[in-house]
Design a protein around this motif. Sequence first.
Motif, PDB file in Angstrom:
ATOM      1  N   THR A 374      -4.865  -1.227   4.648  1.00  0.00           N
ATOM      2  CA  THR A 374      -4.444  -2.635   4.682  1.00  0.00           C
ATOM      3  C   THR A 374      -4.784  -3.300   6.006  1.00  0.00           C
ATOM      4  OG1 THR A 374      -2.249  -2.106   5.573  1.00  0.00           O
ATOM      5  CG2 THR A 374      -2.511  -2.069   3.170  1.00  0.00           C
ATOM      6  N   GLY A 375      -5.462  -2.556   6.877  1.00  0.00           N
ATOM      7  CA  GLY A 375      -5.743  -3.060   8.210  1.00  0.00           C
ATOM      8  C   GLY A 375      -4.563  -2.922   9.147  1.00  0.00           C
ATOM      9  N   ASN A 376      -3.503  -2.278   8.667  1.00  0.00           N
ATOM     10  CA  ASN A 376      -2.286  -2.135   9.463  1.00  0.00           C
ATOM     11  C   ASN A 376      -1.658  -0.769   9.147  1.00  0.00           C
ATOM     12  OD1 ASN A 376      -0.098  -2.644  11.085  1.00  0.00           O
ATOM     13  ND2 ASN A 376       0.886  -4.102   9.700  1.00  0.00           N
ATOM     14  N   ASP A 377      -2.497   0.274   9.179  1.00  0.00           N
ATOM     15  CA  ASP A 377      -2.071   1.574   8.666  1.00  0.00           C
ATOM     16  C   ASP A 377      -1.084   2.310   9.560  1.00  0.00           C
ATOM     17  OD1 ASP A 377      -3.771   1.004   6.618  1.00  0.00           O
ATOM     18  OD2 ASP A 377      -5.383   2.321   7.280  1.00  0.00           O
ATOM     19  N   GLY A 378      -0.885   1.811  10.757  1.00  0.00           N
ATOM     20  CA  GLY A 378       0.111   2.424  11.620  1.00  0.00           C
ATOM     21  C   GLY A 378       1.531   2.141  11.155  1.00  0.00           C
ATOM     22  N   ALA A 379       1.712   1.026  10.428  1.00  0.00           N
ATOM     23  CA  ALA A 379       3.036   0.647   9.947  1.00  0.00           C
ATOM     24  C   ALA A 379       3.121   0.601   8.426  1.00  0.00           C
ATOM     25  CB  ALA A 379       3.414  -0.727  10.509  1.00  0.00           C
ATOM     26  N   ILE A 380       2.038   0.194   7.776  1.00  0.00           N
ATOM     27  CA  ILE A 380       2.030   0.028   6.320  1.00  0.00           C
ATOM     28  C   ILE A 380       1.371   1.239   5.655  1.00  0.00           C
ATOM     29  CG2 ILE A 380       1.191  -1.360   4.399  1.00  0.00           C
ATOM     30  CD1 ILE A 380       3.365  -2.750   5.981  1.00  0.00           C
ATOM     31  N   TYR A 381       2.061   1.799   4.670  1.00  0.00           N
ATOM     32  CA  TYR A 381       1.504   2.911   3.899  1.00  0.00           C
ATOM     33  C   TYR A 381       1.363   2.441   2.460  1.00  0.00           C
ATOM     34  CZ  TYR A 381       0.400   7.773   2.851  1.00  0.00           C
ATOM     35  OH  TYR A 381      -0.254   8.945   2.498  1.00  0.00           O
ATOM     36  N   ALA A 382       0.117   2.396   1.983  1.00  0.00           N
ATOM     37  CA  ALA A 382      -0.154   1.866   0.634  1.00  0.00           C
ATOM     38  C   ALA A 382      -1.042   2.837  -0.128  1.00  0.00           C
ATOM     39  CB  ALA A 382      -0.814   0.493   0.727  1.00  0.00           C
ATOM     40  N   PHE A 383      -0.773   2.960  -1.432  1.00  0.00           N
ATOM     41  CA  PHE A 383      -1.573   3.872  -2.245  1.00  0.00           C
ATOM     42  C   PHE A 383      -1.476   3.488  -3.714  1.00  0.00           C
ATOM     43  CE2 PHE A 383       2.606   5.757  -1.508  1.00  0.00           C
ATOM     44  CZ  PHE A 383       3.035   6.148  -2.761  1.00  0.00           C
ATOM     45  N   VAL A 384      -2.423   4.010  -4.479  1.00  0.00           N
ATOM     46  CA  VAL A 384      -2.472   3.788  -5.921  1.00  0.00           C
ATOM     47  C   VAL A 384      -2.372   5.131  -6.627  1.00  0.00           C
ATOM     48  CG1 VAL A 384      -3.869   2.988  -7.865  1.00  0.00           C
ATOM     49  CG2 VAL A 384      -3.851   1.699  -5.728  1.00  0.00           C
ATOM     50  N   ARG A 385      -1.497   5.197  -7.635  1.00  0.00           N
ATOM     51  CA  ARG A 385      -1.427   6.362  -8.523  1.00  0.00           C
ATOM     52  C   ARG A 385      -2.023   5.938  -9.864  1.00  0.00           C
ATOM     53  NH1 ARG A 385       2.481   9.972  -7.787  1.00  0.00           N
ATOM     54  NH2 ARG A 385       1.112  11.287  -9.089  1.00  0.00           N
ATOM     55  N   GLU A 386      -2.758   6.850 -10.514  1.00  0.00           N
ATOM     56  CA  GLU A 386      -3.419   6.476 -11.760  1.00  0.00           C
ATOM     57  C   GLU A 386      -3.543   7.664 -12.697  1.00  0.00           C
ATOM     58  OE1 GLU A 386      -7.575   4.339 -13.339  1.00  0.00           O
ATOM     59  OE2 GLU A 386      -7.257   4.713 -11.186  1.00  0.00           O
ATOM     60  N   VAL A 405       0.251  -7.755   5.600  1.00  0.00           N
ATOM     61  CA  VAL A 405      -0.380  -6.896   4.598  1.00  0.00           C
ATOM     62  C   VAL A 405      -1.545  -7.651   3.965  1.00  0.00           C
ATOM     63  CG1 VAL A 405      -0.070  -5.640   2.435  1.00  0.00           C
ATOM     64  CG2 VAL A 405       1.818  -5.743   4.090  1.00  0.00           C
ATOM     65  N   VAL A 406      -2.673  -6.972   3.842  1.00  0.00           N
ATOM     66  CA  VAL A 406      -3.825  -7.511   3.123  1.00  0.00           C
ATOM     67  C   VAL A 406      -4.352  -6.422   2.197  1.00  0.00           C
ATOM     68  CG1 VAL A 406      -6.166  -8.444   3.260  1.00  0.00           C
ATOM     69  CG2 VAL A 406      -4.475  -9.044   5.007  1.00  0.00           C
ATOM     70  N   ILE A 407      -4.445  -6.727   0.907  1.00  0.00           N
ATOM     71  CA  ILE A 407      -5.015  -5.791  -0.057  1.00  0.00           C
ATOM     72  C   ILE A 407      -6.525  -6.013  -0.084  1.00  0.00           C
ATOM     73  CG2 ILE A 407      -5.036  -5.006  -2.449  1.00  0.00           C
ATOM     74  CD1 ILE A 407      -2.417  -4.502  -0.962  1.00  0.00           C
ATOM     75  N   LYS A 408      -7.264  -5.001   0.325  1.00  0.00           N
ATOM     76  CA  LYS A 408      -8.717  -5.150   0.446  1.00  0.00           C
ATOM     77  C   LYS A 408      -9.477  -4.629  -0.767  1.00  0.00           C
ATOM     78  CE  LYS A 408      -8.498  -4.674   5.487  1.00  0.00           C
ATOM     79  NZ  LYS A 408      -8.990  -3.918   6.672  1.00  0.00           N
ATOM     80  N   ASP A 409      -8.836  -3.826  -1.583  1.00  0.00           N
ATOM     81  CA  ASP A 409      -9.501  -3.229  -2.737  1.00  0.00           C
ATOM     82  C   ASP A 409      -9.601  -4.257  -3.869  1.00  0.00           C
ATOM     83  OD1 ASP A 409     -10.276  -1.761  -4.978  1.00  0.00           O
ATOM     84  OD2 ASP A 409      -9.135   0.006  -4.402  1.00  0.00           O
ATOM     85  N   LYS A 410     -10.807  -4.758  -4.129  1.00  0.00           N
ATOM     86  CA  LYS A 410     -11.015  -5.809  -5.124  1.00  0.00           C
ATOM     87  C   LYS A 410     -10.688  -5.345  -6.541  1.00  0.00           C
ATOM     88  CE  LYS A 410     -14.629  -8.142  -2.432  1.00  0.00           C
ATOM     89  NZ  LYS A 410     -16.054  -8.580  -2.420  1.00  0.00           N
ATOM     90  N   THR A 411     -10.745  -4.037  -6.787  1.00  0.00           N
ATOM     91  CA  THR A 411     -10.456  -3.533  -8.138  1.00  0.00           C
ATOM     92  C   THR A 411      -8.991  -3.722  -8.521  1.00  0.00           C
ATOM     93  OG1 THR A 411      -9.949  -1.266  -7.411  1.00  0.00           O
ATOM     94  CG2 THR A 411     -12.261  -1.797  -7.863  1.00  0.00           C
ATOM     95  N   LEU A 412      -8.153  -4.041  -7.535  1.00  0.00           N
ATOM     96  CA  LEU A 412      -6.725  -4.223  -7.788  1.00  0.00           C
ATOM     97  C   LEU A 412      -6.347  -5.681  -8.009  1.00  0.00           C
ATOM     98  CD1 LEU A 412      -5.305  -1.781  -5.060  1.00  0.00           C
ATOM     99  CD2 LEU A 412      -5.743  -1.288  -7.470  1.00  0.00           C
TER     100      LEU A 412
END
Length: 444
Positions: A374-386, A405-412
Motif C-alpha cells: 500500500t506504500g505504507n507497509d511499515g504500518a499497514i498490513y494488507a492481503f488477499v485470500r482467494e 492507504v492506497v490500493i495499487k492492485d488494479k485487479t481489485l
Amino acid sequence: MKKILSILLFQLIAVVGFCQINVSGTNSHPSWIMQGNIYEVNVRQYTPEGTLAAFSKHVDRLKKMGVQTIWFMPINPISKVDRKGSLGSYYAVSDYTALNPEFGSIAAFKQLVRSIHNKGMKVIIDWVPNHTGADNRWLTEHPDFFVKDSNGNAAMAADWADTRQLNYKNPVMQDSMIAAMKFWVSTTDIDGFRCDVAWNIPASFWHKCIPQLKKMKSIFMLAEGDSAYLPESGFDAVYPWHMFKMMEKIAKGERPAFGLDSIKQENDKMYPANTIQMYFTSNHDENSWNKADYGTFPGNVHQPFAVFTQTMINSVPLIYSGQEEPVLRALKFFDKDPMTFNKLQRAAFYKTLLDLRKRNVALSADASFKKLSTGNDGAIYAFVREKAGKKILVILNFSAHQQPVVIKDKTLYGKAYNVFKGSKVMITNKKWNMPPWGYVVYEL
C-alpha cells in the motif's frame, strides 16, 4: 548395466511414491475444520458452579456467535498429592479414563457432546500425554511407566512439582496411552484432541498413535508446539508461537507491520504444505501468566490482531473463554475465579468474523494468500485470500496513528462488500485514511 538402471529406477519410483504419500498426508485434515474455528472452555472458571451442566447453558449463545469447535481444557480428575492451590492444575491428571467429579460425570459429558453435535458443532478435549499428576493410578499400578530420578522415584516433569514424567521408552506405556485416548473417542464420541506439551513426545509415538485414532473417525489433532516434526508426525495443527511473538512486538511498536512477512516466510520453509496453525490473541496460558489479551493487545489494539488471526493463511482461529465479554483480567489457574457474561461487547465483532469464515471459502485454511503493498507497509498490513473464485481483501492498521492507504492492485478495483459495515463500496486507487488500530474486510 540395464539391471542396475532398473533397480535405480525402481528405487526412484519408490521414493517419489513415498514423497507423494507424505505430501498428500499433509492435506488430509478433517474437511470440517478447514473453515472452522475453536473456542477454548475453562470449565472451572466459566460459571460460578464450574460444572459441565452449568456450561451447557452457554452452548446456544456460542452457536449463535458462530463457534464451531469447542475445546474443553482437561476434564480428567486432578491429583491431590503435591496439589497447587486449592483446586490444583488441570494438567496434573490422576486418571486418564475418568472424569473430574467437580465437573460432573462421564454420562453428563456424553450427553453434552451429543447436544453439541446436534447443534452442528464439534468437540475436542485437552490431553496430557507428557506427564501425569503426582498420584496418578499408574504410579502404583505401573511404576515402570515413569522416568526415575536419582533416588529411583518417579521424576518430576520439568519444574512442575505436581507432576511426574512418563517414560516413552516403555512400549506398554505407549499402548496404554493410546488405549486411554481411544476410550474417549469410542465412549464419548469426541472429535479430536489438543495435546499438551506435544513437543516433548517422540515422533515415533505420534506416528503410531495418530493413525490409530484417525481410523476411528475423522478426528482433529492439535499439537501444543511449533516444531516441524509435529505436522510431519500426523498432527493437523500446531501453535504459531513465532507469529504470536511477532504480533506482540508489533502491538508494542517494537517492530513494523511487515515483520509478519518474515515469520510467514519462515513457516513456508519449515512446515509441510497446508499445515494448519491455530492463531490466537489469548489462551489459558497466555491469559493467566502473560496478560493476554488485555495487556498484550489492550483496548482498540486487540481488534486488528483478532482480524488477522481469523483471516491469515493456514489459520484456524482460537477464541478463549471470556474474550467475547471481554474478561480483562488474568484468571487464576489453581483456584476458583469465575468469570461473568452479561455485556458480550465483542460478541458481534466475533460473529461477523466467524460467520464470514463459514460462508466464504476464501478464508479456508488452505485458500491462497497474496500480500499487497500500500506504500505504507511499515504500518499497514494488507492481503488477499482467494479460493474457488471467491476473494477476501483484508487491510489492517497495526499502529497507534492514522495512516494513509492506497490500493495499487488494479485487479481489485470495483464493487466490494464491507463486511463490518454491511455496505457496498467501490474499491479504487483513491487514497484514504485508516484510523489508529483500524481494520477493514471486504468480500470481492
